[in-house]
Design a protein around this motif. Sequence first.
Motif, PDB file in Angstrom:
ATOM      1  N   ASN A   1      -5.792  83.522  -4.966  1.00 21.94           N
ATOM      2  CA  ASN A   1      -4.800  82.434  -4.904  1.00 21.94           C
ATOM      3  C   ASN A   1      -4.304  82.161  -6.323  1.00 21.94           C
ATOM      4  OD1 ASN A   1      -3.260  80.150  -4.548  1.00 21.94           O
ATOM      5  ND2 ASN A   1      -4.878  78.940  -3.574  1.00 21.94           N
ATOM      6  N   PRO A   2      -3.174  82.786  -6.720  1.00 21.58           N
ATOM      7  CA  PRO A   2      -2.694  82.628  -8.095  1.00 21.58           C
ATOM      8  C   PRO A   2      -1.877  81.355  -8.327  1.00 21.58           C
ATOM      9  CG  PRO A   2      -1.264  84.122  -6.904  1.00 21.58           C
ATOM     10  CD  PRO A   2      -2.352  83.746  -5.955  1.00 21.58           C
ATOM     11  N   ALA A   3      -1.758  80.489  -7.329  1.00 20.75           N
ATOM     12  CA  ALA A   3      -0.954  79.274  -7.484  1.00 20.75           C
ATOM     13  C   ALA A   3      -1.482  78.404  -8.620  1.00 20.75           C
ATOM     14  CB  ALA A   3      -0.945  78.482  -6.179  1.00 20.75           C
ATOM     15  N   ARG A   4      -0.585  77.763  -9.320  1.00 20.07           N
ATOM     16  CA  ARG A   4      -0.998  76.842 -10.379  1.00 20.07           C
ATOM     17  C   ARG A   4      -1.807  75.700  -9.776  1.00 20.07           C
ATOM     18  NH1 ARG A   4       1.731  77.748 -15.089  1.00 20.07           N
ATOM     19  NH2 ARG A   4       1.301  75.629 -15.845  1.00 20.07           N
ATOM     20  N   GLY A   5      -2.909  75.373 -10.424  1.00 19.92           N
ATOM     21  CA  GLY A   5      -3.770  74.309  -9.940  1.00 19.92           C
ATOM     22  C   GLY A   5      -4.820  74.753  -8.941  1.00 19.92           C
ATOM     23  N   ALA A   6      -4.809  76.035  -8.545  1.00 24.18           N
ATOM     24  CA  ALA A   6      -5.795  76.534  -7.578  1.00 24.18           C
ATOM     25  C   ALA A   6      -7.088  76.892  -8.304  1.00 24.18           C
ATOM     26  CB  ALA A   6      -5.233  77.736  -6.831  1.00 24.18           C
ATOM     27  N   ASP A   7      -7.696  75.886  -8.920  1.00 25.17           N
ATOM     28  CA  ASP A   7      -8.897  76.089  -9.736  1.00 25.17           C
ATOM     29  C   ASP A   7     -10.152  75.808  -8.922  1.00 25.17           C
ATOM     30  OD1 ASP A   7      -8.749  73.361  -9.447  1.00 25.17           O
ATOM     31  OD2 ASP A   7      -8.491  72.928 -11.584  1.00 25.17           O
ATOM     32  N   ALA A   8     -11.296  75.698  -9.603  1.00 24.46           N
ATOM     33  CA  ALA A   8     -12.567  75.501  -8.903  1.00 24.46           C
ATOM     34  C   ALA A   8     -12.587  74.174  -8.149  1.00 24.46           C
ATOM     35  CB  ALA A   8     -13.721  75.567  -9.896  1.00 24.46           C
ATOM     36  N   VAL A   9     -12.030  73.123  -8.748  1.00 28.61           N
ATOM     37  CA  VAL A   9     -12.004  71.823  -8.078  1.00 28.61           C
ATOM     38  C   VAL A   9     -11.198  71.900  -6.789  1.00 28.61           C
ATOM     39  CG1 VAL A   9     -11.204  69.438  -8.255  1.00 28.61           C
ATOM     40  CG2 VAL A   9     -12.358  70.501 -10.198  1.00 28.61           C
ATOM     41  N   ALA A  10     -10.051  72.559  -6.834  1.00 29.01           N
ATOM     42  CA  ALA A  10      -9.194  72.664  -5.650  1.00 29.01           C
ATOM     43  C   ALA A  10      -9.907  73.411  -4.524  1.00 29.01           C
ATOM     44  CB  ALA A  10      -7.887  73.367  -6.017  1.00 29.01           C
ATOM     45  N   HIS A  11     -10.598  74.494  -4.858  1.00 32.72           N
ATOM     46  CA  HIS A  11     -11.275  75.263  -3.822  1.00 32.72           C
ATOM     47  C   HIS A  11     -12.526  74.553  -3.317  1.00 32.72           C
ATOM     48  CE1 HIS A  11      -8.573  78.478  -5.208  1.00 32.72           C
ATOM     49  NE2 HIS A  11      -8.752  78.974  -4.001  1.00 32.72           N
TER      50      HIS A  11
ATOM     51  N   HIS B   1     -22.650  84.062  -2.448  1.00 29.41           N
ATOM     52  CA  HIS B   1     -21.261  84.473  -2.631  1.00 29.41           C
ATOM     53  C   HIS B   1     -20.566  83.575  -3.655  1.00 29.41           C
ATOM     54  CE1 HIS B   1     -21.190  87.376   0.702  1.00 29.41           C
ATOM     55  NE2 HIS B   1     -22.102  86.568   1.231  1.00 29.41           N
ATOM     56  N   ILE B   2     -19.942  84.215  -4.654  1.00 32.93           N
ATOM     57  CA  ILE B   2     -19.280  83.490  -5.738  1.00 32.93           C
ATOM     58  C   ILE B   2     -17.819  83.911  -5.818  1.00 32.93           C
ATOM     59  CG2 ILE B   2     -19.241  83.044  -8.220  1.00 32.93           C
ATOM     60  CD1 ILE B   2     -22.237  83.615  -8.280  1.00 32.93           C
ATOM     61  N   GLU B   3     -16.934  82.923  -5.825  1.00 32.11           N
ATOM     62  CA  GLU B   3     -15.495  83.156  -5.943  1.00 32.11           C
ATOM     63  C   GLU B   3     -15.032  82.877  -7.378  1.00 32.11           C
ATOM     64  OE1 GLU B   3     -13.121  84.085  -3.776  1.00 32.11           O
ATOM     65  OE2 GLU B   3     -14.040  83.887  -1.772  1.00 32.11           O
ATOM     66  N   ILE B   4     -14.354  83.845  -7.995  1.00 31.33           N
ATOM     67  CA  ILE B   4     -13.742  83.653  -9.312  1.00 31.33           C
ATOM     68  C   ILE B   4     -12.294  83.206  -9.090  1.00 31.33           C
ATOM     69  CG2 ILE B   4     -13.143  84.703 -11.518  1.00 31.33           C
ATOM     70  CD1 ILE B   4     -15.261  86.850 -10.940  1.00 31.33           C
ATOM     71  N   CYS B   5     -11.907  82.107  -9.721  1.00 33.14           N
ATOM     72  CA  CYS B   5     -10.548  81.595  -9.553  1.00 33.14           C
ATOM     73  C   CYS B   5      -9.550  82.442 -10.342  1.00 33.14           C
ATOM     74  CB  CYS B   5     -10.468  80.141 -10.004  1.00 33.14           C
ATOM     75  SG  CYS B   5     -11.444  79.022  -8.975  1.00 33.14           S
ATOM     76  N   VAL B   6      -8.376  82.656  -9.747  1.00 33.36           N
ATOM     77  CA  VAL B   6      -7.348  83.495 -10.378  1.00 33.36           C
ATOM     78  C   VAL B   6      -6.034  82.724 -10.526  1.00 33.36           C
ATOM     79  CG1 VAL B   6      -8.403  85.623  -9.520  1.00 33.36           C
ATOM     80  CG2 VAL B   6      -6.646  84.486  -8.149  1.00 33.36           C
ATOM     81  N   ASN B   7      -6.094  81.405 -10.570  1.00 36.74           N
ATOM     82  CA  ASN B   7      -4.876  80.592 -10.689  1.00 36.74           C
ATOM     83  C   ASN B   7      -4.106  80.939 -11.959  1.00 36.74           C
ATOM     84  OD1 ASN B   7      -7.455  79.268 -11.467  1.00 36.74           O
ATOM     85  ND2 ASN B   7      -6.104  77.778 -12.475  1.00 36.74           N
ATOM     86  N   ALA B   8      -2.777  80.928 -11.864  1.00 37.21           N
ATOM     87  CA  ALA B   8      -1.910  81.375 -12.956  1.00 37.21           C
ATOM     88  C   ALA B   8      -2.052  80.514 -14.205  1.00 37.21           C
ATOM     89  CB  ALA B   8      -0.456  81.374 -12.484  1.00 37.21           C
ATOM     90  N   ASP B   9      -2.421  79.241 -14.063  1.00 39.19           N
ATOM     91  CA  ASP B   9      -2.548  78.367 -15.225  1.00 39.19           C
ATOM     92  C   ASP B   9      -3.987  78.312 -15.752  1.00 39.19           C
ATOM     93  OD1 ASP B   9      -3.373  77.117 -12.905  1.00 39.19           O
ATOM     94  OD2 ASP B   9      -2.737  75.118 -13.543  1.00 39.19           O
ATOM     95  N   GLY B  10      -4.831  79.244 -15.306  1.00 41.38           N
ATOM     96  CA  GLY B  10      -6.212  79.291 -15.777  1.00 41.38           C
ATOM     97  C   GLY B  10      -6.445  80.465 -16.715  1.00 41.38           C
ATOM     98  N   ASP B  11      -7.612  80.506 -17.308  1.00 33.32           N
ATOM     99  CA  ASP B  11      -8.023  81.598 -18.191  1.00 33.32           C
ATOM    100  C   ASP B  11      -8.960  82.505 -17.400  1.00 33.32           C
ATOM    101  OD1 ASP B  11      -9.197  83.268 -20.083  1.00 33.32           O
ATOM    102  OD2 ASP B  11      -9.269  81.723 -21.639  1.00 33.32           O
ATOM    103  N   TYR B  12      -8.417  83.563 -16.837  1.00 32.58           N
ATOM    104  CA  TYR B  12      -9.183  84.432 -15.948  1.00 32.58           C
ATOM    105  C   TYR B  12     -10.384  85.052 -16.667  1.00 32.58           C
ATOM    106  CZ  TYR B  12     -10.402  88.484 -13.090  1.00 32.58           C
ATOM    107  OH  TYR B  12     -11.088  89.430 -12.365  1.00 32.58           O
ATOM    108  N   GLN B  13     -10.185  85.558 -17.868  1.00 29.87           N
ATOM    109  CA  GLN B  13     -11.286  86.211 -18.574  1.00 29.87           C
ATOM    110  C   GLN B  13     -12.427  85.237 -18.865  1.00 29.87           C
ATOM    111  OE1 GLN B  13     -10.393  88.803 -21.823  1.00 29.87           O
ATOM    112  NE2 GLN B  13      -8.673  89.797 -20.798  1.00 29.87           N
TER     113      GLN B  13
END
Length: 320
Positions: free
Chosen positions: A33-43, A93-105
């Motif tokens: 979910n690359p949407a802006r704001g789709a971070d750990a809190v949102a999920h 199971h662990i989900e890594i967030c891929v939101n566009a406004d986050g730091d993926y690395q």
Amino acid sequence: MNIIQRQIPASNKETRPGIRMVPMYITIHETDNPARGADAVAHARLQERGNSRQASWHMQVDENQAIQSIPFDEIAWAAGDGRNGPGNTKSIHIEICVNADGDYQKAVRNTSEVVRELMVRFRIPISNIVQHNHWTGKNCPRYLRSGEKGINWNDFITMLKRNTVQVEPIVPADPVFVKSNTIIQRVRALVRTDIRKAPTHLSEFVRDTEPGEVFDVYARQGDWHNVGGANWIDGNGGENLYWIDNPAARNKQADSIPYPGNLIQRGSSGENVLRIQQMLGVSPTGTFGPRTEAAVREFQKQHGLSVDGIVGSKTWSAIF
């Protein structure tokens, strides 16, 4: 890394079935979910409020934090390999967030830190750290598999190897019985956590505690607390249990902190409110608000007192 608890309500059986497991694997996903704001809190909020489909995962991680939604010794519907598949029934199971406004690395690095901690805690070998693709062939975690965001699966495994002590899986421990009439302390459960038959998360599950439940402690092994017979609770560094008192010190403490002579309730403030909050495991603000009132009500319920959320002489004496 500090893990924030924001768990799915146990009543939501669709996404948190409550089926116990001994984790043998850790599976890495990406939220896709690359949407802006789709971070750990949102999920985490999505899971907490009720996912629209029968899918769930134990934890979500972004560049700032890791948030847990399901206890690590309960299954989640994440692998896609069916109700009895080992991906669902034997893996965290662990989900890594891929939101566009986050730091993926940075999110990947945080995930590696969490995974290292879980490998040690549950004695999971590095060979059992797998991709979601391992269970169903799904292209997940997509960016780690392709490396298109500058970091790939081999880099992730290298992060784990760099600071991980190699471990071998162990079999669940036999029950450890403690026969003693000596109470060495009393504790209160801060969160819903599990009681085990031995001081390890790999031992047989007994039941869950309830927040606010009080236990007599007869022995300790590390941070594990024996609460009678073969029943043990992990204190988790103060995250699961709050120290109340020990019987020998209680009378001295009560004498040194006499009842102030006035009701302490919603809207009260000052040193006595701080004392109550510290004893009940509430954030010590010095102001008697709704959280303090809820803690007082729970304490009164557990101790057979009139449940009104007000600290009078009887409640004060019971607390101190």
